[in-house]
Design a protein around this motif. Sequence first.
Motif, short mmCIF file in Angstrom:
data_model
loop_
_atom_site.label_atom_id
_atom_site.label_comp_id
_atom_site.label_asym_id
_atom_site.label_seq_id
_atom_site.Cartn_x
_atom_site.Cartn_y
_atom_site.Cartn_z
N LYS A 177 -3.60 -17.58 22.56
CA LYS A 177 -4.64 -16.92 23.35
C LYS A 177 -6.02 -17.10 22.72
O LYS A 177 -7.02 -17.22 23.41
N ASP A 223 -3.95 -12.63 8.92
CA ASP A 223 -5.03 -12.86 9.89
C ASP A 223 -5.10 -14.32 10.28
O ASP A 223 -5.20 -14.68 11.45
N ARG A 254 -2.16 -15.49 12.30
CA ARG A 254 -2.25 -15.00 13.68
C ARG A 254 -3.22 -15.86 14.49
O ARG A 254 -2.92 -16.27 15.61
N ILE A 304 -3.97 -3.85 -6.82
CA ILE A 304 -3.39 -3.55 -5.50
C ILE A 304 -4.26 -4.17 -4.42
O ILE A 304 -3.76 -4.83 -3.50
N VAL A 305 -5.57 -3.97 -4.53
CA VAL A 305 -6.49 -4.52 -3.52
C VAL A 305 -6.32 -6.03 -3.42
O VAL A 305 -6.24 -6.59 -2.31
N LEU A 321 0.83 -1.21 0.00
CA LEU A 321 0.00 0.00 0.00
C LEU A 321 0.87 1.26 0.00
O LEU A 321 0.63 2.20 -0.76
N LEU A 346 -7.63 -2.33 -8.50
CA LEU A 346 -8.11 -3.67 -8.11
C LEU A 346 -6.94 -4.63 -7.90
O LEU A 346 -6.98 -5.48 -7.01
N ASN A 378 -3.26 -9.75 3.83
CA ASN A 378 -4.04 -9.53 5.05
C ASN A 378 -4.76 -10.81 5.48
O ASN A 378 -4.80 -11.13 6.66
N LEU A 379 -5.33 -11.51 4.50
CA LEU A 379 -6.01 -12.78 4.80
C LEU A 379 -5.04 -13.76 5.44
O LEU A 379 -5.31 -14.35 6.49
N VAL A 425 -2.94 -6.92 -1.62
CA VAL A 425 -2.96 -6.53 -0.20
C VAL A 425 -3.93 -7.43 0.56
O VAL A 425 -3.65 -7.89 1.67
N LEU A 426 -5.07 -7.70 -0.07
CA LEU A 426 -6.07 -8.57 0.56
C LEU A 426 -5.50 -9.95 0.85
O LEU A 426 -5.71 -10.52 1.93
#
Lengths: 306, 298
Positions: free
Chosen positions: B295, B286, B289, B274-275, B230, B272, B282-283, B278-279
């Motif tokens: 936890k 996530d 994690r 880039i999205v 980004l 689109l 991020n997926l 990045v998506l």
Amino acid sequence: MFVYTIRRLIQTIPVIIGVTLVVFLMMHLIPGDPAQIMAGERADEVQVEQMRDRLGLNDPYYVQYASFISNAVQGDLGNSVRSGRAVSSEIGARFWVTVELAFYSTLLSIFIGLIAGIVSATRRNSLLDMFIMIFALFGLSMPNFWLGLMLIQYFALRIDWLPVSGWGSPEQLLLPVITLGTAGAAIIARMTRSSMLEVIHQDYIRTARAKGVPERYVIYKHALRNALIPVVTVVGLQFGVLLGGAVLTETVFAINGLGRFVVEAIRMRDFPIVQGSVLVLAMLFVFVNFLVDLSYRVLNKRIELD
Amino acid sequence: MPETTVNVSTQNTKRINPQLENFKTMWRKLKTNRVAMAGGILILFFILVSFIGPLLTSLDPNSPDVSSRLQSPSSEHWFGTDNHGRDIFTRIIHGMSITLYIGFSSVAIGMVVGVFIGIMAGYYGKRTDAILMRIMDVFLAFPGILLALGIVAVLGGSINNVIIAIAIFSIPVFARIVRGSTLSVKKLEYIDAVRALGASDARIIFRHILPNILSPIIVQATLRVATAVLTASGLSFLGLGAQPPTPEWGAMLAAGRNYMWEYPHIALFPGLAIVAVVLAFNLFGDGVRDALDPKIKS
């Protein structure tokens, strides 16, 4: 609280000194001769020497830094090497535009983020929750300048509801604020959701429910208040991200703020302006972080007293 | 809190490589996480595209073709053409490697330096910690993209300078996280035991602390690639990163800006792209994690 405020204030001093040092060094880390670069490629030796003199580059570093600091404290950030105007007044004319933009965008992202996060957490694993979280993931993954372009494309050009650019009237605020606030809303929504879920599973919430406290009251009075603590930190950080993001949003919407000003100054190699603007924005962020830490403390304190 | 698998006893007797064991446990957990897997597969696909894609496209990404300027998407030009008549789909495919190159290399540099600083601060504590972390605080005081912007302003706009800028911008984030994890691992009894056995600082750090703090580092690195992509596209959009005619997506958006009012496809597709990238990160981040954070399991 007073002692804490003072102690926290003292802690910001090394950070402020560090920031000024980094900003000061910017000019000296330019590969090559900064005077030559700022005077322009076609400048002759006399002009370069004049520029060097004007920027004080002939003095030893510590003298330069000392005068940079003492001038900055008095509100003198030097003059633009292009227009010759005082950097401080140029910044002053644009500062509030950027602060306003970042502030409204933060408000919007808190408003949408909190509502979406609470709805998501209280209806966990529902279709609505899934929808909100997918939406948030997209919000997080979109470059804000592209979102801005798309919003202009549709709302300003296709259906002609809102102005393409500028800043001031409420209609002009709407698109830039949505552009800048969307990612923040997504982050706050995710944070609120996970923070709420963590709190909801804790013993005292179960106790409250067992006591027969109405669900609405459990959520808003007990859960939300505690869930908000990590959210406050995110909001503070987010404000900083938005200050930075304003650079792009202002460029897209041709808003005459500090962000676009910096970018133009970088293109023109007008370093006093770049230094001054970066310094002001960083100081503002340090100040906001200070306030966030205080509010964090207040929220925590109340819980201890409960 | 990082996951802590204690491998001291097995280490000398059964010759089990603790690092390898750690990765195996991680992989087992990851496999069951659908979000992580979806993101991971997307990332692999994008990497594949960046290598093979340019070989499969027949058109040149950079040479202008005036006769086919500003065409809307069609079967011939899937994403249409830009104001120079270049095929946007081809340019996006060629831009993939630039985007991934910037994302991976900037995060790799930032990670190595940040992890080093974080471990030093956490492990040695006291004055080392105070000095290093105050320096990190200074870098964190520059809001958002502004630090990267300032660095590019100093170094000048180019892809490599963007990488340096984003690497520096990522260092404090890694340093902070690693410092915290190091502090909590350092307190574990087995570290004392290893030290009592006469292990050197370097051995303790590389063999015992680092493998135990890998989870948060991996999670952060993945999410950081998303931020890096980004930021890099933003810098290029401002004209401070990749320069035209490089088919970098942010630069493509900047170049197409003046035409997008009449030809929306010019700005739609690079955005689109880039999205999508990045998506994917991020997926994956996530998912990783959720899979690695002890936890959340309850």
